[in-house]
Design a protein around this motif. Sequence first.
Motif, short mmCIF file in Angstrom:
data_model
loop_
_atom_site.label_atom_id
_atom_site.label_comp_id
_atom_site.label_asym_id
_atom_site.label_seq_id
_atom_site.Cartn_x
_atom_site.Cartn_y
_atom_site.Cartn_z
N PHE A 196 0.84 -1.20 0.00
CA PHE A 196 0.00 0.00 0.00
C PHE A 196 0.87 1.24 0.00
O PHE A 196 2.07 1.19 0.32
CB PHE A 196 -0.95 0.03 1.20
N ARG A 197 0.26 2.37 -0.37
CA ARG A 197 0.94 3.66 -0.35
C ARG A 197 0.12 4.64 0.47
O ARG A 197 -1.12 4.61 0.41
CB ARG A 197 1.12 4.22 -1.77
N LEU A 198 0.79 5.48 1.23
CA LEU A 198 0.13 6.52 2.01
C LEU A 198 0.36 7.86 1.30
O LEU A 198 1.51 8.30 1.15
CB LEU A 198 0.66 6.57 3.43
N ALA A 199 -0.74 8.48 0.87
CA ALA A 199 -0.67 9.74 0.14
C ALA A 199 -1.20 10.87 1.00
O ALA A 199 -2.11 10.67 1.82
CB ALA A 199 -1.48 9.65 -1.15
N GLU A 200 -0.64 12.05 0.81
CA GLU A 200 -1.06 13.23 1.56
C GLU A 200 -1.48 14.33 0.59
O GLU A 200 -0.81 14.57 -0.41
CB GLU A 200 0.09 13.72 2.43
N HIS A 233 -12.78 2.69 -3.86
CA HIS A 233 -12.79 2.86 -2.41
C HIS A 233 -11.36 2.92 -1.89
O HIS A 233 -10.57 1.99 -2.12
CB HIS A 233 -13.53 1.67 -1.78
N VAL A 234 -11.00 4.02 -1.20
CA VAL A 234 -9.69 4.16 -0.58
C VAL A 234 -9.88 4.40 0.91
O VAL A 234 -10.96 4.74 1.37
CB VAL A 234 -8.86 5.29 -1.23
N GLU A 242 -7.08 14.10 8.24
CA GLU A 242 -7.92 14.16 7.04
C GLU A 242 -7.14 14.52 5.78
O GLU A 242 -7.72 14.60 4.70
CB GLU A 242 -9.06 15.16 7.26
N THR A 243 -5.84 14.70 5.89
CA THR A 243 -5.00 14.92 4.70
C THR A 243 -4.42 13.61 4.18
O THR A 243 -3.78 13.59 3.13
CB THR A 243 -3.84 15.88 5.00
N TRP A 244 -4.66 12.50 4.89
CA TRP A 244 -4.10 11.21 4.50
C TRP A 244 -5.12 10.36 3.77
O TRP A 244 -6.29 10.31 4.14
CB TRP A 244 -3.66 10.42 5.73
N LEU A 245 -4.64 9.63 2.76
CA LEU A 245 -5.40 8.57 2.11
C LEU A 245 -4.45 7.39 1.89
O LEU A 245 -3.31 7.59 1.44
CB LEU A 245 -5.97 9.01 0.76
N ARG A 246 -4.91 6.19 2.19
CA ARG A 246 -4.11 5.00 1.91
C ARG A 246 -4.68 4.29 0.70
O ARG A 246 -5.88 4.02 0.64
CB ARG A 246 -4.09 4.06 3.12
N PHE A 247 -3.80 3.99 -0.25
CA PHE A 247 -4.19 3.32 -1.49
C PHE A 247 -3.57 1.93 -1.53
O PHE A 247 -2.35 1.77 -1.48
CB PHE A 247 -3.68 4.10 -2.70
#
Length: 342
Positions: free
Chosen positions: A289-293, A310-311, A318-323
């Motif tokens: 997985f990758r953690l995006a900001e 769905h991510v 709330e600035t983080w999304l994990r893909f």
Amino acid sequence: MDHKASSTRGIRPEAVAHGGNIDEISRRYPDAPQPWVDLSTGINPIAYPLPRLAAEAWTRLPTNADERTLLAAAAARYGLRGPASVIAAPGTQALLQIIPRLRSPGTVAVLGPTYEEHALCWHRCGHRVRTVNEVEALAEADVAVVVNPNNPTGRLLPRETLVSLGSELARRDGLLIVDEAFADFLPGDASLTSRLPPATIVLRSFGKAYGFAGLRLGFAIAAHELCQRLRGDLGPWAVSGPALAIGAAALRDDVWLQQARQRLAADCARLDALLMAAGCNIVGGTPLFRLAESVAAQDLADRLAQRGIHVRRFAHDETWLRFGLPGREEEWQQLADALTAS
């Protein structure tokens, strides 16, 4: 010392969010195209090819011989001297539920932010739990919990740091828990399994690396006495016959693991490029997985959901999304189109 600790006092089971909650995301976005592309978990999207199973794996109770075969394969895969220091469970989550019962209520420090079930499970059993941000604070507790590599940041503590921590806790009759759920595709010296300190339990997941989360199979690696206590708490026939057979075959397959490691490295680079082109910064991750900001992370997650992707979001940032990684080429294209859509 404060060590920027945060308490879990008042935590409720429903407060812990997980990926893979397709029922919930479908309810929130009823007009999204089907089927969903679920990138909210860190599960290998290309699973190990299912071996042919004998009918008896389904129709009879698992035998001790079946379990011994699996444990021998796990011991070899994880660099152990033998199977006496490993037990199998129906997923590592089951182990998280029972490990806190090994000790009378005390103080537990969890290195965070991380997988929230660790803190919750200790809290449910009456322990005083806090999340800490510094490794040094872990040694002050009766029990220290580290996810390594971490979920979701990918932070990786050196093995020597954990050996030292485990030895210090053992001198005080403490306990170290190291969750290596995402370690399978890292270099071998990233794992603590071959240098296990005293009073330490290492958890290994099967379903994430081999793409069989639904199989429910995981392992605890510890000194023989600790293993025996955990095995007793799990009870007889804890792991199904099909899981024993599939796990043994997969763990013995060196060629598949190496090929998967190479593919995942290329896929991570591809995903990083897509996310950066969409204005995200890559701030962490593992081969699964990758953690995006992004300051627009919530808007981006909403836009992706409207397009059936769905991510993983995080309430604490709330600035983080994990893909997770797409599997089929059509999923890659669907993600690329959604990231570039206005």
